[in-house]
Scaffold this active site. Structure first.
Site, short mmCIF file in Angstrom:
data_model
loop_
_atom_site.label_atom_id
_atom_site.label_comp_id
_atom_site.label_asym_id
_atom_site.label_seq_id
_atom_site.Cartn_x
_atom_site.Cartn_y
_atom_site.Cartn_z
N ARG A 76 0.82 -1.21 0.00
CA ARG A 76 0.00 0.00 0.00
C ARG A 76 0.85 1.26 0.00
O ARG A 76 0.40 2.33 -0.43
CB ARG A 76 -0.96 -0.04 1.19
CG ARG A 76 -1.99 -1.14 1.06
CD ARG A 76 -2.82 -1.31 2.30
NE ARG A 76 -2.43 -2.45 3.10
CZ ARG A 76 -2.65 -2.55 4.41
NH1 ARG A 76 -3.23 -1.58 5.06
NH2 ARG A 76 -2.27 -3.63 5.06
N GLU A 113 1.76 -6.91 13.11
CA GLU A 113 0.64 -7.03 14.04
C GLU A 113 -0.01 -8.40 13.85
O GLU A 113 -0.52 -8.99 14.78
CB GLU A 113 -0.37 -5.90 13.77
CG GLU A 113 -1.38 -5.71 14.87
CD GLU A 113 -2.48 -4.72 14.51
OE1 GLU A 113 -2.53 -4.26 13.36
OE2 GLU A 113 -3.31 -4.44 15.39
O1 LIG Z 1 3.83 -1.38 11.78
P1 LIG Z 1 3.61 -2.80 11.40
O2 LIG Z 1 3.09 -3.65 12.53
O3 LIG Z 1 4.84 -3.40 10.81
O4 LIG Z 1 2.45 -2.87 10.33
C1 LIG Z 1 2.29 -1.94 9.29
C2 LIG Z 1 2.32 -2.60 7.95
O5 LIG Z 1 1.23 -3.53 7.84
C3 LIG Z 1 0.56 -3.29 6.61
O6 LIG Z 1 1.12 -3.97 5.55
P2 LIG Z 1 0.93 -5.52 5.30
O7 LIG Z 1 2.16 -6.23 5.78
O8 LIG Z 1 -0.37 -5.96 5.84
O9 LIG Z 1 1.01 -5.61 3.72
P3 LIG Z 1 0.22 -5.01 2.46
O10 LIG Z 1 0.55 -3.53 2.38
O11 LIG Z 1 0.84 -5.78 1.36
O12 LIG Z 1 -1.24 -5.25 2.66
C4 LIG Z 1 0.73 -1.82 6.39
O13 LIG Z 1 0.54 -1.47 5.04
C5 LIG Z 1 2.14 -1.59 6.84
O14 LIG Z 1 3.09 -1.81 5.82
N1 LIG Z 2 -4.99 -2.88 11.83
C1 LIG Z 2 -4.40 -2.63 10.64
N2 LIG Z 2 -5.12 -2.06 9.64
C2 LIG Z 2 -4.54 -1.82 8.45
N3 LIG Z 2 -3.25 -2.06 8.19
C3 LIG Z 2 -2.53 -2.60 9.17
N4 LIG Z 2 -1.22 -2.95 9.22
C4 LIG Z 2 -0.98 -3.46 10.43
N5 LIG Z 2 -2.07 -3.43 11.19
C5 LIG Z 2 -3.05 -2.91 10.42
#
Ligand SMILES: O=P(O)(O)OC[C@H]1O[C@H](OP(=O)(O)OP(=O)(O)O)[C@H](O)[C@@H]1O
Ligand SMILES: Nc1ncnc2[nH]cnc12
Length: 194
Positions: A76, A113
């Site tokens: 994202r 998370e």
């Molecule tokens: O601070 P953190 O606990 O590390 O979490 C934040 C990350 O989690 C989500 O990505 P995700 O890994 O879900 O991947 P995506 O963007 O491919 O959906 C979000 O876009 C961040 O990159």
């Molecule tokens: N709760 C949440 N919603 C969207 N993006 C996330 N990345 C990690 N935690 C998330």
């Protein structure tokens, strides 16, 4: 872009106020996704709105110093990274999830998370030494992803000048963790905290 949205975003002061109002209004909050107990903050409606995207970009770069390159975190963060880079007149670097880039790569593993993952950068083909990099992403939760991105950029000799996200999830300690990892003087900015 309408004159009204341009007026709301910048001409009357801090563009982050308008961005925050749109984030507040448009974010899709989904309980128990991708697993029970997580409230998923889906920013798709904010970024799919022209005014929302422009406001977020203006808000993320507000008050920034010099930047040579924007690093967008998979996946994202790519949406925001490209838009921010274009606004700043610099290039964009995709900080990718493991297995997407051809070798050689640098890799860092981290915890999320929900689960674990790895990020990678190309280990050749670009000279990133000394480049001032702004790291952008949509959400800062535990901070693990942002820290892995910072470490990767440091591994290739770049200088991270700021980490900026649209949203920070309160109560997970991510902001403090990233700020501490960066050593205190490098800004960690999040447009909306909740
Ligand atoms: O601070 P953190 O606990 O590390 O979490 C934040 C990350 O989690 C989500 O990505 P995700 O890994 O879900 O991947 P995506 O963007 O491919 O959906 C979000 O876009 C961040 O990159
Ligand atoms: N709760 C949440 N919603 C969207 N993006 C996330 N990345 C990690 N935690 C998330």
């Amino acid at each position: 872009m309408t004159d009204e949205s341009a007026r709301q975003r910048g001409a009357e002061g801090d563009p982050r106020e308008h961005a925050r109002a749109l984030i507040d209004e448009k974010t899709r909050r989904v309980p128990d996704f991708p697993e029970k107990g997580i409230i998923f903050q889906d920013l798709s409606p904010v970024l799919a709105d022209g005014d929302g995207l422009a406001s977020v970009v203006d808000g993320l770069i507000y008050g920034l110093g010099d930047v040579d390159l924007v690093g967008g975190i998979d996946a994202r963060g790519f949406l925001i990274g490209g838009a921010v880079a274009l606004r700043l007149g610099v290039g964009v670097l995709a900080i990718r999830k493991a297995g997407k880039l051809p070798p050689p790569t640098h890799r860092r593993e981290y915890e999320l998370e929900y689960g674990t993952a790895s990020l990678e950068l190309p280990a050749d083909g670009m000279d990133l030494v000394g480049k001032r990099v702004l790291v952008v992403d949509d959400v800062l939760a535990t901070g693990g992803t942002a820290i892995a991105a910072v470490d990767l950029l440091t591994d290739v000799g770049a200088e991270v000048v700021a980490v900026a996200t649209i949203m920070e999830l309160d109560g997970l300690g991510g902001h403090e963790r990233v700020a501490k990892h960066l050593g205190g003087d490098i800004p960690v900015t999040c447009l909306w905290v909740g």
